[in-house]
Scaffold this motif. Structure first.
Motif, short mmCIF file in Angstrom:
data_model
loop_
_atom_site.label_atom_id
_atom_site.label_comp_id
_atom_site.label_asym_id
_atom_site.label_seq_id
_atom_site.Cartn_x
_atom_site.Cartn_y
_atom_site.Cartn_z
N LEU A 53 -22.20 -29.50 -33.99
CA LEU A 53 -22.41 -29.78 -35.41
C LEU A 53 -23.47 -28.84 -35.96
CD1 LEU A 53 -22.48 -33.68 -35.39
CD2 LEU A 53 -20.61 -32.19 -36.08
N TYR A 55 -26.05 -28.27 -39.22
CA TYR A 55 -26.69 -28.98 -40.32
C TYR A 55 -26.68 -28.10 -41.57
CZ TYR A 55 -30.36 -31.05 -43.18
OH TYR A 55 -31.07 -31.61 -44.22
N TYR A 76 -23.50 -32.60 -42.13
CA TYR A 76 -23.23 -31.94 -40.85
C TYR A 76 -21.77 -31.51 -40.85
CZ TYR A 76 -27.68 -33.58 -39.05
OH TYR A 76 -29.01 -33.79 -38.86
#
Length: 95
Positions: A53, A55, A76
């Motif tokens: 993921l 951000y 995310y």
């Protein structure tokens, strides 16, 4: 390749498996991957690649039609990084 094409190809490659069972197996693997990413975990499949993921911080954007200010919240987003073997095979294929 779509999920149904993957199920059909696996069912053809493994004739002892019923298409319904193959579909259930593919669905289970994909749901497990989705759950892992939703929990913030990283997924690594050797020779294929890894999912993680990234951000994205909150930011201010503009509506292109009206020019109005739009606040975009933090989020995310999934990120895929191809493994060495996958990159080599795709490069050798000359797609």
């Amino acid at each position: 390749m779509t999920r149904s094409e993957l199920v059909a190809r696996l069912a053809a490659r493994f004739p002892q498996l019923v298409v319904k069972d193959t579909d259930c197996a593919v669905k289970t693997v994909l749901e497990s991957m989705i759950d892992a990413l939703a929990n913030g975990d990283r997924i690594e499949i050797r020779g294929f690649g890894s999912f993680s993921l990234n951000y994205r911080p909150p930011r201010v954007s503009r509506n292109p039609k009206s020019g109005d200010r739009v606040d975009v919240p933090e989020k995310y987003v999934p990120h895929f990084k191809a493994g060495k073997e996958l990159r080599a095979r795709v490069d050798a294929g000359g797609a």
